[in-house]
Design a protein around this motif. Sequence first.
Motif, short mmCIF file in Angstrom:
data_model
loop_
_atom_site.label_atom_id
_atom_site.label_comp_id
_atom_site.label_asym_id
_atom_site.label_seq_id
_atom_site.Cartn_x
_atom_site.Cartn_y
_atom_site.Cartn_z
N ARG A 169 2.53 1.71 -3.48
CA ARG A 169 1.56 2.22 -4.44
C ARG A 169 1.27 3.70 -4.22
O ARG A 169 1.13 4.47 -5.16
CB ARG A 169 0.26 1.42 -4.34
CG ARG A 169 0.33 0.04 -4.98
CD ARG A 169 -0.93 -0.75 -4.74
NE ARG A 169 -0.88 -2.05 -5.41
CZ ARG A 169 -1.62 -3.08 -5.06
NH1 ARG A 169 -2.46 -2.99 -4.04
NH2 ARG A 169 -1.52 -4.23 -5.72
N TYR A 170 1.20 4.08 -2.94
CA TYR A 170 0.93 5.48 -2.64
C TYR A 170 2.07 6.39 -3.08
O TYR A 170 1.86 7.40 -3.76
CB TYR A 170 0.68 5.65 -1.13
CG TYR A 170 0.58 7.10 -0.71
CD1 TYR A 170 -0.61 7.80 -0.89
CD2 TYR A 170 1.67 7.77 -0.16
CE1 TYR A 170 -0.70 9.14 -0.53
CE2 TYR A 170 1.58 9.09 0.20
CZ TYR A 170 0.40 9.78 0.02
OH TYR A 170 0.31 11.09 0.37
N SER B 182 -1.60 4.42 -6.55
CA SER B 182 -2.83 4.31 -5.76
C SER B 182 -3.97 5.03 -6.48
O SER B 182 -3.83 6.17 -6.92
CB SER B 182 -2.64 4.92 -4.37
OG SER B 182 -3.87 4.98 -3.67
N ARG B 183 -5.11 4.36 -6.57
CA ARG B 183 -6.26 4.96 -7.26
C ARG B 183 -6.84 6.13 -6.47
O ARG B 183 -7.66 6.88 -6.98
CB ARG B 183 -7.33 3.90 -7.47
CG ARG B 183 -7.84 3.28 -6.18
CD ARG B 183 -8.77 2.11 -6.47
NE ARG B 183 -9.20 1.45 -5.24
CZ ARG B 183 -9.95 0.36 -5.23
NH1 ARG B 183 -10.34 -0.18 -6.36
NH2 ARG B 183 -10.29 -0.20 -4.08
N ASN B 184 -6.43 6.26 -5.21
CA ASN B 184 -6.92 7.37 -4.39
C ASN B 184 -6.05 8.60 -4.47
O ASN B 184 -6.33 9.61 -3.83
CB ASN B 184 -7.03 6.92 -2.92
CG ASN B 184 -8.05 5.83 -2.73
OD1 ASN B 184 -9.11 5.87 -3.34
ND2 ASN B 184 -7.74 4.85 -1.90
N LYS B 185 -4.97 8.55 -5.22
CA LYS B 185 -4.09 9.71 -5.36
C LYS B 185 -4.64 10.60 -6.47
O LYS B 185 -4.68 10.22 -7.64
CB LYS B 185 -2.67 9.25 -5.70
CG LYS B 185 -1.66 10.39 -5.71
CD LYS B 185 -1.53 11.04 -4.36
CE LYS B 185 -0.52 12.17 -4.36
NZ LYS B 185 -0.49 12.90 -3.09
N ARG C 58 -8.59 6.78 1.79
CA ARG C 58 -8.27 5.34 1.76
C ARG C 58 -9.13 4.65 0.72
O ARG C 58 -10.27 5.01 0.54
CB ARG C 58 -8.49 4.71 3.13
CG ARG C 58 -7.54 5.23 4.17
CD ARG C 58 -7.72 4.44 5.45
NE ARG C 58 -7.15 3.12 5.30
CZ ARG C 58 -6.03 2.75 5.89
NH1 ARG C 58 -5.34 3.58 6.60
NH2 ARG C 58 -5.58 1.52 5.76
N ASN D 244 0.83 -1.21 0.00
CA ASN D 244 0.00 0.00 0.00
C ASN D 244 0.87 1.26 0.00
O ASN D 244 0.57 2.24 -0.69
CB ASN D 244 -0.92 0.01 1.22
CG ASN D 244 -1.96 -1.09 1.16
OD1 ASN D 244 -2.30 -1.56 0.08
ND2 ASN D 244 -2.45 -1.50 2.31
#
Length: 413
Positions: free
Chosen positions: A16-17, A22-25, A413, A13
């Motif tokens: 990826r961040y 990350s898809r949340n970035k 998240r 995680n």
Amino acid sequence: MIGKAKSISHGINDIRYISGESRNKEHPELIYHVKDNLLPYELDAQGVWDMMKVHAPMKNNVIRIEISPAKEHTENFTMQDWQQLWDDFIREFDKIEMANDDGKVYSHKTNLANSIYTVWLHLESDSRIPHLHAAVCRKDRDGRTNNDHKIHIRAHDAAQAVAIKRGWMTAMEIHKANAVKVAEDLMDILRAMPSWSWDDYIARVQAKGYTLKERKDDKGVIKGYTIGKGKAVFKASELGKGRKLMASKIEQTWQKLHGQSETKIVQPVGKTGPKTDVPVVPVAAKPVAKPMQHSDKSVVDYSAWRENTSQYELTHDGKTSLFYIPDDVMQVFNDEFDYRETSNWEELTDMAVALFVGLTALDSVSTGGGGGGSSNDNDWRDKKDEDEIERARRCTRAAAAHIGRRTKSGRKR
């Protein structure tokens, strides 16, 4: 410059961040690859994670690092400059070795420079303030584990050393930063003293390599003192929060650290004369705070140090107490209330810790999960024999339900 570091288990995680996968970035275009070490060219986050897992099959197999220099110091930085900053940082980080007063090493050096890592540059979406993120394998190329003992202190000290060498800190800033370290040492000395004695305090201060000079009045009463280290001299009044290391307060500070308080015993008025004060006598030591008892079963005393625990300072109802929380439990709290994503993570963590050690109860808060059936867990704190990790998770749910989680913009998240 600020340096932060932490040993984590959720390495994929984090990778990826920091790499922008990350898809949340929200703004991956503001993320730039700085450098890799001991990795094939252009691996994605999963590829980096797979390489690390092969070399470090352990629970906490990644060290997460963040370096935040002031924007004005890096305005004209090229990518080579950022690479050099990272190299300078890990060089200082790997130098750090911790020893006790007798010179015996109790925390060995790391070898990040010879470990797998990936480093990325992030720019804040609004301010464009830059900072470096890195994920480092817990084992170096030779299979030796990188020490994560007091890793946050190592990161702080390494960042400060780099800033000083680059001239990014003024003399006043250096003095203030050093004052924090001196205050920490003095507090450690007070914690180690079995009983209060000014002479013992002086001896222990000098044994740590400091000088201590007293300032007395005409009657020989100590009115103040200074602590010296090399050419640096610090007044006691500028050390620690609330000036609690001053000569007039230091005995009281020792008493609070050891759970003692002063009381004055007064003789009753008798036939032979008026009441007379008897010298102050400390009462028997007792813990600063004890977990609440809710049944006849014994509970763990989190005010006492145990192996594989970390110190946590908690202020609750106006009182500050020290607890020693299991590292696995702190990992649950840190994962759930990630500081990068949750703006009120400190408040939530404090509440979760207070629940965990028994300082408070939220009987009106439902901590159960969804999916049908009753979610009322009002008796959850009485389940003493449940796994600590599960109890920690219940504490995070209760804290989040009671306070509410505030998510940082762009970091969900």
